[in-house]
Motif scaffolding. Structure first.
Motif, PDB file in Angstrom:
ATOM      1  N   ASN A 122     -29.507 -16.219  -7.901  1.00 43.26           N
ATOM      2  CA  ASN A 122     -28.952 -16.058  -6.565  1.00 43.26           C
ATOM      3  C   ASN A 122     -27.582 -15.390  -6.716  1.00 43.26           C
ATOM      4  OD1 ASN A 122     -27.816 -16.263  -4.045  1.00 43.26           O
ATOM      5  ND2 ASN A 122     -28.418 -18.397  -3.729  1.00 43.26           N
ATOM      6  N   PRO A 123     -27.432 -14.161  -6.226  1.00 44.67           N
ATOM      7  CA  PRO A 123     -26.159 -13.460  -6.385  1.00 44.67           C
ATOM      8  C   PRO A 123     -24.965 -14.235  -5.817  1.00 44.67           C
ATOM      9  CG  PRO A 123     -27.823 -11.988  -5.501  1.00 44.67           C
ATOM     10  CD  PRO A 123     -28.420 -13.359  -5.514  1.00 44.67           C
ATOM     11  N   SER A 124     -25.191 -15.046  -4.794  1.00 42.73           N
ATOM     12  CA  SER A 124     -24.074 -15.794  -4.204  1.00 42.73           C
ATOM     13  C   SER A 124     -23.546 -16.870  -5.145  1.00 42.73           C
ATOM     14  CB  SER A 124     -24.476 -16.394  -2.852  1.00 42.73           C
ATOM     15  OG  SER A 124     -25.492 -17.348  -3.022  1.00 42.73           O
ATOM     16  N   ASP A 125     -24.275 -17.173  -6.224  1.00 44.82           N
ATOM     17  CA  ASP A 125     -23.804 -18.139  -7.217  1.00 44.82           C
ATOM     18  C   ASP A 125     -22.783 -17.529  -8.174  1.00 44.82           C
ATOM     19  OD1 ASP A 125     -25.507 -20.063  -6.180  1.00 44.82           O
ATOM     20  OD2 ASP A 125     -27.052 -19.762  -7.722  1.00 44.82           O
ATOM     21  N   TYR A 126     -22.575 -16.211  -8.090  1.00 39.84           N
ATOM     22  CA  TYR A 126     -21.721 -15.508  -9.051  1.00 39.84           C
ATOM     23  C   TYR A 126     -20.553 -14.816  -8.362  1.00 39.84           C
ATOM     24  CZ  TYR A 126     -25.635 -16.448 -12.079  1.00 39.84           C
ATOM     25  OH  TYR A 126     -26.619 -17.094 -12.781  1.00 39.84           O
ATOM     26  N   ASP A 127     -19.458 -14.700  -9.121  1.00 36.77           N
ATOM     27  CA  ASP A 127     -18.240 -14.069  -8.618  1.00 36.77           C
ATOM     28  C   ASP A 127     -18.095 -12.624  -9.055  1.00 36.77           C
ATOM     29  OD1 ASP A 127     -17.080 -16.585  -7.505  1.00 36.77           O
ATOM     30  OD2 ASP A 127     -17.166 -17.169  -9.619  1.00 36.77           O
ATOM     31  N   ALA A 128     -18.787 -12.237 -10.119  1.00 38.03           N
ATOM     32  CA  ALA A 128     -18.651 -10.891 -10.678  1.00 38.03           C
ATOM     33  C   ALA A 128     -19.922 -10.540 -11.442  1.00 38.03           C
ATOM     34  CB  ALA A 128     -17.434 -10.822 -11.595  1.00 38.03           C
ATOM     35  N   LEU A 129     -20.056  -9.241 -11.753  1.00 37.44           N
ATOM     36  CA  LEU A 129     -21.257  -8.732 -12.411  1.00 37.44           C
ATOM     37  C   LEU A 129     -20.866  -7.811 -13.559  1.00 37.44           C
ATOM     38  CD1 LEU A 129     -24.392  -8.281 -12.417  1.00 37.44           C
ATOM     39  CD2 LEU A 129     -23.980  -6.405 -10.794  1.00 37.44           C
TER      40      LEU A 129
ATOM     41  N   THR B  14     -12.320 -20.355 -13.253  1.00 36.61           N
ATOM     42  CA  THR B  14     -13.096 -20.654 -12.045  1.00 36.61           C
ATOM     43  C   THR B  14     -14.160 -19.593 -11.776  1.00 36.61           C
ATOM     44  OG1 THR B  14     -11.542 -19.488 -10.611  1.00 36.61           O
ATOM     45  CG2 THR B  14     -11.123 -21.834 -10.996  1.00 36.61           C
ATOM     46  N   LEU B  15     -14.289 -18.629 -12.681  1.00 34.99           N
ATOM     47  CA  LEU B  15     -15.183 -17.497 -12.462  1.00 34.99           C
ATOM     48  C   LEU B  15     -16.545 -17.684 -13.118  1.00 34.99           C
ATOM     49  CD1 LEU B  15     -14.111 -14.980 -10.925  1.00 34.99           C
ATOM     50  CD2 LEU B  15     -14.239 -13.781 -13.086  1.00 34.99           C
ATOM     51  N   LYS B  16     -17.581 -17.294 -12.398  1.00 41.01           N
ATOM     52  CA  LYS B  16     -18.951 -17.306 -12.916  1.00 41.01           C
ATOM     53  C   LYS B  16     -19.458 -15.867 -12.872  1.00 41.01           C
ATOM     54  CE  LYS B  16     -23.073 -20.136 -12.270  1.00 41.01           C
ATOM     55  NZ  LYS B  16     -23.692 -21.123 -11.374  1.00 41.01           N
ATOM     56  N   VAL B  17     -19.841 -15.332 -14.044  1.00 42.28           N
ATOM     57  CA  VAL B  17     -20.200 -13.924 -14.163  1.00 42.28           C
ATOM     58  C   VAL B  17     -21.670 -13.771 -14.543  1.00 42.28           C
ATOM     59  CG1 VAL B  17     -19.691 -11.751 -15.344  1.00 42.28           C
ATOM     60  CG2 VAL B  17     -17.838 -13.381 -14.877  1.00 42.28           C
ATOM     61  N   ALA B  18     -22.389 -12.954 -13.798  1.00 41.32           N
ATOM     62  CA  ALA B  18     -23.770 -12.608 -14.135  1.00 41.32           C
ATOM     63  C   ALA B  18     -23.744 -11.377 -15.039  1.00 41.32           C
ATOM     64  CB  ALA B  18     -24.565 -12.301 -12.868  1.00 41.32           C
ATOM     65  N   ILE B  19     -24.535 -11.419 -16.096  1.00 38.61           N
ATOM     66  CA  ILE B  19     -24.706 -10.271 -16.989  1.00 38.61           C
ATOM     67  C   ILE B  19     -26.165  -9.854 -16.852  1.00 38.61           C
ATOM     68  CG2 ILE B  19     -24.586  -9.417 -19.351  1.00 38.61           C
ATOM     69  CD1 ILE B  19     -22.600 -11.731 -19.935  1.00 38.61           C
ATOM     70  N   LEU B  20     -26.396  -8.750 -16.158  1.00 40.38           N
ATOM     71  CA  LEU B  20     -27.766  -8.315 -15.882  1.00 40.38           C
ATOM     72  C   LEU B  20     -28.248  -7.374 -16.980  1.00 40.38           C
ATOM     73  CD1 LEU B  20     -30.199  -8.281 -13.941  1.00 40.38           C
ATOM     74  CD2 LEU B  20     -29.088  -6.355 -12.754  1.00 40.38           C
ATOM     75  N   VAL B  21     -29.271  -7.805 -17.716  1.00 45.51           N
ATOM     76  CA  VAL B  21     -29.850  -6.996 -18.789  1.00 45.51           C
ATOM     77  C   VAL B  21     -31.345  -7.242 -18.887  1.00 45.51           C
ATOM     78  CG1 VAL B  21     -27.776  -6.867 -20.235  1.00 45.51           C
ATOM     79  CG2 VAL B  21     -29.368  -8.755 -20.559  1.00 45.51           C
ATOM     80  N   THR B  22     -32.003  -6.314 -19.547  1.00 44.00           N
ATOM     81  CA  THR B  22     -33.369  -6.518 -19.991  1.00 44.00           C
ATOM     82  C   THR B  22     -33.430  -5.997 -21.418  1.00 44.00           C
ATOM     83  OG1 THR B  22     -35.703  -6.334 -19.377  1.00 44.00           O
ATOM     84  CG2 THR B  22     -34.340  -4.345 -19.095  1.00 44.00           C
ATOM     85  N   ASP B  23     -34.589  -5.965 -22.031  1.00 43.77           N
ATOM     86  CA  ASP B  23     -34.673  -5.532 -23.419  1.00 43.77           C
ATOM     87  C   ASP B  23     -34.062  -4.146 -23.623  1.00 43.77           C
ATOM     88  OD1 ASP B  23     -35.886  -7.781 -24.551  1.00 43.77           O
ATOM     89  OD2 ASP B  23     -37.894  -7.082 -24.018  1.00 43.77           O
ATOM     90  N   ALA B  24     -33.496  -3.960 -24.794  1.00 41.80           N
ATOM     91  CA  ALA B  24     -32.954  -2.677 -25.252  1.00 41.80           C
ATOM     92  C   ALA B  24     -31.580  -2.349 -24.679  1.00 41.80           C
ATOM     93  CB  ALA B  24     -33.935  -1.540 -25.013  1.00 41.80           C
TER      94      ALA B  24
END
Length: 188
Positions: free
Chosen positions: A70-77, A8-18
């Protein structure tokens, strides 16, 4: 890890190049194996390139641009490291606001290697225990954190590790923490 269900978890993985490729791919794989849905979120809108230490790595499609995320769309980071990745993110106001939303909502955050640089900019590390790549020790201490030289550290709803060699322990504790995400909402 096999008996932890993150379906039931949706996780955002925040990255950019490198970003350090293995610090994104192996935790992402562990999350998916546990049933979580993961999205690569980036200031870039099409694709990002990983690095294998000093060598360019593979390209990965961006699932959601930071502008539309939208951060509210995610449960964890998840905040992977690499040197250039968090250095770019920590000077991006939108990235900092995105991370700060997770902090303020008390959602669990997993961070490895140089990733804490991004957390420092949210002013959330004061009074917290974190592991990181050793070169961040002074930065974390100056921001009020207790730097710990351990393969993995869990402090409330924050899990951190030092380097790629720590990924098995990092993944284990990340999955455990994220599986409690409904119960652990006190980071802010």
């Amino acid at each position: 890890m096999a008996n932890q269900d993150l379906s039931t978890l949706k996780v955002a993985i925040l990255v950019t190049d490198a970003f350090e490729q293995v610090e994104m791919t192996q935790p992402q794989q562990a999350l998916k194996q546990a049933g979580a849905e993961t999205h690569i979120v980036s200031p870039k809108s099409d694709r990002v390139q990983g690095w294998n230490h000093f060598d360019k790595g593979d390209f990965f499609p961006v699932d959601v641009s930071l502008e539309q995320a939208n951060p509210s769309d995610y449960d964890a980071l998840l905040l992977p490291g690499g040197v250039a990745n968090p250095d770019q993110l920590r000077v991006n106001d939108r990235a900092i606001a995105f991370v700060k939303s997770f902090v303020e909502a008390g959602k669990p955050i997993a961070v490895i290697c140089h990733g804490p640089w991004t957390l420092i900019e949210t002013d959330v590390v004061r009074g917290r225990r974190l592991a990181s790549w050793p070169s961040l020790k002074t930065d974390l201490q100056n921001a009020g954190a207790e730097w710990v030289n351990q393969e993995v550290v869990v402090d409330g709803n924050l899990v951190s590790s030092r380097k790629p060699d720590d990924i098995p322990a990092f993944n284990r504790e990340m999955i455990k923490l994220f599986s409690q995400s409904g119960k652990v909402r006190q980071m802010a």
